[in-house]
Motif scaffolding. Structure first.
Motif: not given
Length: 120
Positions: A82-87, A63-67
Motif C-alpha cells: 500500500q502507498t499512502f500520501d497522507s493520514i 504500521a503507518f503509525e510505526l513509520q
C-alpha cells in the motif's frame, strides 16, 4: 486482537519486547478507530471478535503509525503493498477496505419532505 497476533501481522519478532508498551497503546487506538468507523462493537459474549479484514486494517493503521513519517510512504504487510500520501489518504484506503468487506454499518439520515420554494 492480542499483541502476539499484531506482531505476526506486522512481521515483528515475538521475542522483541522493546516496543510492546507502544504497540499495546497503538493497538487500542487502532481498534477504537475501526470500531468507530464501522459503527459496531464486534463484541460477542463480552469478547472482542474482530473479523480478519478488520484485523488487517488494524495492523495497517499501526504500521503507518510505526513509520513515524506521516508523508508519502509505502508498506508491505504479508505480501500486500500500500502507498499512502497522507493520514487522510490512509484513512480513506482503510475505510474503503472495511466498506468492501461490508463491516461498516450505513447510517441513513432522513431527508426533509417537501420543498420550500420561497416567496414568488
Amino acid at each position: 486482537m492480542e499483541l502476539k497476533e499484531l506482531k505476526i501481522l506486522l512481521q515483528l519478532p515475538e521475542s522483541d519486547t522493546s516496543n510492546d508498551a507502544y504497540l499495546e497503546m497503538k493497538l487500542g487506538e487502532a481498534i477504537d478507530w475501526v470500531v468507530r468507523v464501522c459503527g459496531q462493537s464486534f463484541l460477542v459474549n463480552d469478547n472482542l471478535m474482530l473479523p480478519r479484514v478488520a484485523k488487517g486494517v488494524v495492523a495497517q493503521y499501526i504500521a503507518f503509525e510505526l513509520q513515524g513519517n506521516h508523508g508519502i510512504k509505502s508498506e508491505s504487510i504479508a505480501g500486500m503493498s500500500q502507498t499512502f500520501d497522507s493520514i487522510n489518504e490512509r484513512e480513506s484506503a482503510l475505510i474503503s477496505k472495511l466498506s468492501q468487506a461490508r463491516l461498516r454499518k450505513v447510517r441513513f439520515t432522513p431527508h426533509k419532505r417537501g420543498y420550500d420554494y420561497g416567496p414568488y
